[in-house]
Design a protein around this motif. Sequence first.
Motif, PDB file in Angstrom:
ATOM      1  N   GLN A   8      25.637  16.036  56.046  1.00  0.00           N
ATOM      2  CA  GLN A   8      25.809  17.094  56.894  1.00  0.00           C
ATOM      3  C   GLN A   8      24.718  18.117  56.589  1.00  0.00           C
ATOM      4  O   GLN A   8      23.713  18.745  57.805  1.00  0.00           O
ATOM      5  CB  GLN A   8      26.494  18.432  56.612  1.00  0.00           C
ATOM      6  CG  GLN A   8      28.678  17.940  56.158  1.00  0.00           C
ATOM      7  CD  GLN A   8      29.098  19.145  55.491  1.00  0.00           C
ATOM      8  OE1 GLN A   8      29.111  20.521  55.534  1.00  0.00           O
ATOM      9  NE2 GLN A   8      30.287  18.763  55.187  1.00  0.00           N
ATOM     10  N   LEU A   9      23.572  17.764  55.914  1.00  0.00           N
ATOM     11  CA  LEU A   9      22.347  18.462  55.855  1.00  0.00           C
ATOM     12  C   LEU A   9      20.969  17.416  56.764  1.00  0.00           C
ATOM     13  O   LEU A   9      21.027  18.248  57.692  1.00  0.00           O
ATOM     14  CB  LEU A   9      21.487  18.071  54.972  1.00  0.00           C
ATOM     15  CG  LEU A   9      22.077  18.745  53.817  1.00  0.00           C
ATOM     16  CD1 LEU A   9      21.380  18.404  52.322  1.00  0.00           C
ATOM     17  CD2 LEU A   9      21.796  20.369  53.397  1.00  0.00           C
ATOM     18  N   ARG A  10      21.846  16.098  57.023  1.00  0.00           N
ATOM     19  CA  ARG A  10      20.868  15.348  57.814  1.00  0.00           C
ATOM     20  C   ARG A  10      21.434  15.998  59.737  1.00  0.00           C
ATOM     21  O   ARG A  10      20.593  15.426  60.560  1.00  0.00           O
ATOM     22  CB  ARG A  10      21.252  14.226  58.047  1.00  0.00           C
ATOM     23  CG  ARG A  10      20.524  13.263  56.617  1.00  0.00           C
ATOM     24  CD  ARG A  10      20.676  11.658  56.679  1.00  0.00           C
ATOM     25  NE  ARG A  10      22.036  11.351  56.236  1.00  0.00           N
ATOM     26  CZ  ARG A  10      22.736  10.591  55.737  1.00  0.00           C
ATOM     27  NH1 ARG A  10      22.034  11.442  53.938  1.00  0.00           N
ATOM     28  NH2 ARG A  10      23.553  10.478  55.467  1.00  0.00           N
ATOM     29  N   GLN A  11      22.525  15.878  59.537  1.00  0.00           N
ATOM     30  CA  GLN A  11      23.260  16.169  60.714  1.00  0.00           C
ATOM     31  C   GLN A  11      22.846  18.375  61.215  1.00  0.00           C
ATOM     32  O   GLN A  11      21.840  18.333  62.658  1.00  0.00           O
ATOM     33  CB  GLN A  11      25.124  16.734  60.992  1.00  0.00           C
ATOM     34  CG  GLN A  11      25.584  15.278  61.234  1.00  0.00           C
ATOM     35  CD  GLN A  11      27.363  16.237  60.209  1.00  0.00           C
ATOM     36  OE1 GLN A  11      27.002  17.032  61.281  1.00  0.00           O
ATOM     37  NE2 GLN A  11      27.426  14.972  61.219  1.00  0.00           N
ATOM     38  N   LEU A  12      22.001  18.868  60.362  1.00  0.00           N
ATOM     39  CA  LEU A  12      21.073  20.353  60.856  1.00  0.00           C
ATOM     40  C   LEU A  12      20.235  19.464  60.912  1.00  0.00           C
ATOM     41  O   LEU A  12      19.917  20.497  61.721  1.00  0.00           O
ATOM     42  CB  LEU A  12      21.480  21.312  59.195  1.00  0.00           C
ATOM     43  CG  LEU A  12      22.617  21.387  58.470  1.00  0.00           C
ATOM     44  CD1 LEU A  12      22.355  22.326  57.274  1.00  0.00           C
ATOM     45  CD2 LEU A  12      23.025  22.693  59.700  1.00  0.00           C
ATOM     46  N   ARG A  13      19.396  18.824  59.880  1.00  0.00           N
ATOM     47  CA  ARG A  13      18.393  18.546  60.776  1.00  0.00           C
ATOM     48  C   ARG A  13      17.894  18.312  62.028  1.00  0.00           C
ATOM     49  O   ARG A  13      17.190  18.136  62.883  1.00  0.00           O
ATOM     50  CB  ARG A  13      18.047  17.974  59.139  1.00  0.00           C
ATOM     51  CG  ARG A  13      16.271  17.279  60.255  1.00  0.00           C
ATOM     52  CD  ARG A  13      15.770  15.398  59.138  1.00  0.00           C
ATOM     53  NE  ARG A  13      16.680  14.898  59.489  1.00  0.00           N
ATOM     54  CZ  ARG A  13      17.279  12.798  59.437  1.00  0.00           C
ATOM     55  NH1 ARG A  13      16.869  13.245  58.104  1.00  0.00           N
ATOM     56  NH2 ARG A  13      17.813  12.432  59.602  1.00  0.00           N
ATOM     57  N   ASP A  14      19.092  16.908  62.411  1.00  0.00           N
ATOM     58  CA  ASP A  14      19.282  16.630  64.079  1.00  0.00           C
ATOM     59  C   ASP A  14      18.649  17.503  64.989  1.00  0.00           C
ATOM     60  O   ASP A  14      18.527  17.754  65.826  1.00  0.00           O
ATOM     61  CB  ASP A  14      20.710  15.341  63.894  1.00  0.00           C
ATOM     62  CG  ASP A  14      19.965  14.643  63.117  1.00  0.00           C
ATOM     63  OD1 ASP A  14      18.787  14.353  62.773  1.00  0.00           O
ATOM     64  OD2 ASP A  14      20.947  13.478  63.173  1.00  0.00           O
ATOM     65  N   LEU A  15      19.977  18.755  64.143  1.00  0.00           N
ATOM     66  CA  LEU A  15      20.558  19.933  65.391  1.00  0.00           C
ATOM     67  C   LEU A  15      18.737  20.607  65.603  1.00  0.00           C
ATOM     68  O   LEU A  15      18.597  21.548  66.999  1.00  0.00           O
ATOM     69  CB  LEU A  15      21.075  20.393  65.070  1.00  0.00           C
ATOM     70  CG  LEU A  15      22.406  20.684  64.736  1.00  0.00           C
ATOM     71  CD1 LEU A  15      23.688  21.401  64.295  1.00  0.00           C
ATOM     72  CD2 LEU A  15      23.906  20.233  65.969  1.00  0.00           C
ATOM     73  N   THR A  16      18.165  21.019  64.535  1.00  0.00           N
ATOM     74  CA  THR A  16      17.121  21.180  64.664  1.00  0.00           C
ATOM     75  C   THR A  16      16.059  21.779  66.077  1.00  0.00           C
ATOM     76  O   THR A  16      14.935  21.562  65.995  1.00  0.00           O
ATOM     77  CB  THR A  16      16.518  22.021  63.471  1.00  0.00           C
ATOM     78  OG1 THR A  16      15.425  20.734  63.191  1.00  0.00           O
ATOM     79  CG2 THR A  16      17.156  22.322  62.544  1.00  0.00           C
ATOM     80  N   GLY A  17      15.931  19.893  66.031  1.00  0.00           N
ATOM     81  CA  GLY A  17      15.232  18.479  66.622  1.00  0.00           C
ATOM     82  C   GLY A  17      13.401  18.682  66.110  1.00  0.00           C
ATOM     83  O   GLY A  17      12.650  18.757  66.691  1.00  0.00           O
ATOM     84  N   ARG A  18      13.133  19.300  64.805  1.00  0.00           N
ATOM     85  CA  ARG A  18      12.226  19.441  64.176  1.00  0.00           C
ATOM     86  C   ARG A  18      11.831  18.529  63.243  1.00  0.00           C
ATOM     87  O   ARG A  18      12.554  17.781  63.046  1.00  0.00           O
ATOM     88  CB  ARG A  18      11.884  20.701  63.049  1.00  0.00           C
ATOM     89  CG  ARG A  18      12.370  22.211  63.985  1.00  0.00           C
ATOM     90  CD  ARG A  18      11.987  23.502  63.130  1.00  0.00           C
ATOM     91  NE  ARG A  18      11.575  24.366  64.334  1.00  0.00           N
ATOM     92  CZ  ARG A  18      12.410  25.681  64.600  1.00  0.00           C
ATOM     93  NH1 ARG A  18      14.255  25.054  63.875  1.00  0.00           N
ATOM     94  NH2 ARG A  18      12.423  26.559  65.387  1.00  0.00           N
ATOM     95  N   SER A  19      10.762  18.564  63.346  1.00  0.00           N
ATOM     96  CA  SER A  19       9.713  17.433  62.323  1.00  0.00           C
ATOM     97  C   SER A  19      10.159  18.056  60.727  1.00  0.00           C
ATOM     98  O   SER A  19      10.858  19.150  60.346  1.00  0.00           O
ATOM     99  CB  SER A  19       8.707  16.687  62.821  1.00  0.00           C
ATOM    100  OG  SER A  19       7.546  18.198  61.945  1.00  0.00           O
ATOM    101  N   LEU A  20      10.474  16.692  60.026  1.00  0.00           N
ATOM    102  CA  LEU A  20       9.903  17.540  58.548  1.00  0.00           C
ATOM    103  C   LEU A  20       9.274  18.809  57.909  1.00  0.00           C
ATOM    104  O   LEU A  20       9.726  19.441  57.524  1.00  0.00           O
ATOM    105  CB  LEU A  20      10.151  15.660  57.450  1.00  0.00           C
ATOM    106  CG  LEU A  20      10.549  15.947  56.436  1.00  0.00           C
ATOM    107  CD1 LEU A  20      12.031  16.496  56.182  1.00  0.00           C
ATOM    108  CD2 LEU A  20      10.576  14.419  55.614  1.00  0.00           C
ATOM    109  N   ARG A  21       7.982  18.283  58.442  1.00  0.00           N
ATOM    110  CA  ARG A  21       6.905  19.630  57.819  1.00  0.00           C
ATOM    111  C   ARG A  21       7.547  20.628  58.581  1.00  0.00           C
ATOM    112  O   ARG A  21       7.311  21.650  58.171  1.00  0.00           O
ATOM    113  CB  ARG A  21       5.930  18.886  58.398  1.00  0.00           C
ATOM    114  CG  ARG A  21       5.162  17.574  57.354  1.00  0.00           C
ATOM    115  CD  ARG A  21       3.861  17.072  57.826  1.00  0.00           C
ATOM    116  NE  ARG A  21       3.332  16.355  57.251  1.00  0.00           N
ATOM    117  CZ  ARG A  21       1.729  15.449  56.933  1.00  0.00           C
ATOM    118  NH1 ARG A  21       1.144  15.777  58.310  1.00  0.00           N
ATOM    119  NH2 ARG A  21       2.057  14.459  56.148  1.00  0.00           N
ATOM    120  N   GLU A  22       8.006  20.934  59.821  1.00  0.00           N
ATOM    121  CA  GLU A  22       8.216  21.859  61.125  1.00  0.00           C
ATOM    122  C   GLU A  22       9.553  22.289  59.711  1.00  0.00           C
ATOM    123  O   GLU A  22       8.938  23.466  59.406  1.00  0.00           O
ATOM    124  CB  GLU A  22       8.924  21.659  61.965  1.00  0.00           C
ATOM    125  CG  GLU A  22       7.601  21.025  62.940  1.00  0.00           C
ATOM    126  CD  GLU A  22       7.787  20.840  64.136  1.00  0.00           C
ATOM    127  OE1 GLU A  22       6.903  20.903  65.250  1.00  0.00           O
ATOM    128  OE2 GLU A  22       8.590  20.652  64.880  1.00  0.00           O
TER     129      GLU A  22
END
Length: 126
Positions: A8-22
């Motif tokens: 679920q956390l990875r899905q949130l990351r993908d939804l944002t479209g942001r890099s890990l640093r961002e």
Amino acid sequence: MSEELAEQLRQLRDLTGRSLRELAREVRGSSSSLSRYFAGQTVPPWPTVVALCRTAGRDPRPMREVWERARSGAAPSAAAAPPVRNELPHDVAPPGSVSPLLPPLLHTHAVASTIIDSKLARASPV
């Protein structure tokens, strides 16, 4: 840690479209910590989950039960307790209900209004 939470956390990351640093800057964490959360190596603090949800434009409340299971190491159960609705203090009434503080507040307002009205009536020339 629960693979369910990591997914679920990875899905949130993908939804944002942001890099890990961002994302790290946005949620005020480190990119190495976020990487561990997304990999399922450690359970993030609840405020971090909330920040990720908000960054992705999602409501964090449905994730609370999954996060609690991951934190405690428990497996999902069919008879799990209902998830916590929000992070409001316990003395705040849930949405749609009347706070127990409202009646005393209204009484105080009525008393204050009566006092003010009587003082204004005495001060005003007739």
